[in-house]
Design an enzyme around this catalytic site. Structure first.
Site, PDB file in Angstrom:
ATOM      1  N   SER A  85       0.847  -1.188   0.000  1.00  0.00           N
ATOM      2  CA  SER A  85       0.000   0.000   0.000  1.00  0.00           C
ATOM      3  C   SER A  85       0.884   1.240   0.000  1.00  0.00           C
ATOM      4  O   SER A  85       1.858   1.331   0.746  1.00  0.00           O
ATOM      5  CB  SER A  85      -0.887  -0.016   1.250  1.00  0.00           C
ATOM      6  OG  SER A  85      -1.555   1.208   1.394  1.00  0.00           O
TER       7      SER A  85
ATOM      8  N   LYS B  58      -1.137  -3.708   9.954  1.00  0.00           N
ATOM      9  CA  LYS B  58       0.106  -3.180   9.384  1.00  0.00           C
ATOM     10  C   LYS B  58       0.946  -2.592  10.512  1.00  0.00           C
ATOM     11  O   LYS B  58       0.629  -1.536  11.061  1.00  0.00           O
ATOM     12  CB  LYS B  58      -0.193  -2.118   8.327  1.00  0.00           C
ATOM     13  CG  LYS B  58       1.047  -1.615   7.601  1.00  0.00           C
ATOM     14  CD  LYS B  58       0.652  -0.717   6.440  1.00  0.00           C
ATOM     15  CE  LYS B  58       1.859  -0.331   5.614  1.00  0.00           C
ATOM     16  NZ  LYS B  58       1.469   0.475   4.435  1.00  0.00           N
TER      17      LYS B  58
ATOM     18  N   LYS C 234      -3.423   2.605  -1.850  1.00  0.00           N
ATOM     19  CA  LYS C 234      -2.855   3.447  -0.795  1.00  0.00           C
ATOM     20  C   LYS C 234      -3.830   3.590   0.369  1.00  0.00           C
ATOM     21  O   LYS C 234      -5.038   3.643   0.183  1.00  0.00           O
ATOM     22  CB  LYS C 234      -2.528   4.822  -1.381  1.00  0.00           C
ATOM     23  CG  LYS C 234      -1.973   5.827  -0.379  1.00  0.00           C
ATOM     24  CD  LYS C 234      -1.597   7.114  -1.080  1.00  0.00           C
ATOM     25  CE  LYS C 234      -1.190   8.195  -0.074  1.00  0.00           C
ATOM     26  NZ  LYS C 234      -0.085   7.790   0.792  1.00  0.00           N
TER      27      LYS C 234
ATOM     28  N   CYS D 230       0.087   4.447  12.263  1.00  0.00           N
ATOM     29  CA  CYS D 230      -0.220   5.875  12.257  1.00  0.00           C
ATOM     30  C   CYS D 230      -0.468   6.364  13.687  1.00  0.00           C
ATOM     31  O   CYS D 230      -0.757   5.566  14.580  1.00  0.00           O
ATOM     32  CB  CYS D 230      -1.431   6.160  11.364  1.00  0.00           C
ATOM     33  SG  CYS D 230      -2.899   5.221  11.791  1.00  0.00           S
TER      34      CYS D 230
END
Length: 204
Positions: free
Chosen positions: A24, A166, A46, A131
């Site tokens: 991604s 992820k 993405k 993130c």
């Protein structure tokens, strides 16, 4: 005669014809001009966010003597745009679609996962837990095993599609985070997102 071995792999309830899929962030619909998307095991666009985000200001890439450093930021046109424009485009291909999502809170991860998990063109969801958690002092979700477990467990409750965590490599022990993600309900792991990096000019 030598029997052909199957290249198929299983991610939860999803069967891929082969294990080859793009990372991604390094893949887009325009790449159909150089490869046959139907030959891939899965398509991974993405990461997207719920609301539009501009990403980081340019320049975003710095070349070094040993490679390159990037600071892209998660540029996104938002979830409504993704559903209306991106999903139909990828839905024309035979390969399964794995939606990669990024969020500012566990609640937002759950909201996006519930929406995408019920969409006919989404076969699995990759949770970009590398993130920052804006409700957790800005640290990445995937830097805390307890937060990772809680996030995966809560998302697992709102959707039945396969989930991929992820991970961030910027931790002391990625094994602890991986185990927490698996216990929370992850069917697979992406190991891992980009490494923190720094380039120093020793002459200046």
């Amino acid at each position: 005669m030598i029997a052909k071995r199957s290249k198929s792999v299983q991610i939860g309830s999803l069967t891929l014809a082969n294990p080859v899929m793009p990372a991604s962030g390094a893949f887009g619909p325009e790449m159909h001009e150089v490869m046959d998307f139907n030959e891939l095991g899965a398509l991974v666009p993405k990461s997207i966010t719920k609301d539009p985000r501009p990403g980081n200001k340019t320049p975003r890439v710095c070349e070094t003597s040993g490679g390159m450093i990037n600071s892209i930021g998660i540029q996104s046109k938002g979830l409504p745009y993704y559903i209306e424009h991106v999903l139909p485009e990828y839905g024309t291909y035979r390969a399964p679609l794995i939606s990669s999502i990024s969020a500012d809170s566990i609640e937002e991860f759950c909201e996006m996962s519930e929406i995408l998990g019920s969409h006919k063109d989404v076969d699995a969801i990759e949770l970009n837990i590398s993130c920052p958690n804006l409700k957790g002092d800005g640290l990445a979700f995937g830097m805390d095993a307890d937060v990772t477990y809680d996030l995966m467990k809560r998302v697992r409750k709102v959707t039945d599609v396969p989930l991929i965590a992820k991970l961030t490599p910027n931790v002391t022990s990625i094994q602890d985070i991986a185990i927490a993600a698996e216990k929370g309900g992850a069917d697979a792991l992406t190991v891992a997102n980009t490494l923190l990096a720094m380039s120093i000019d020793i002459n200046t």
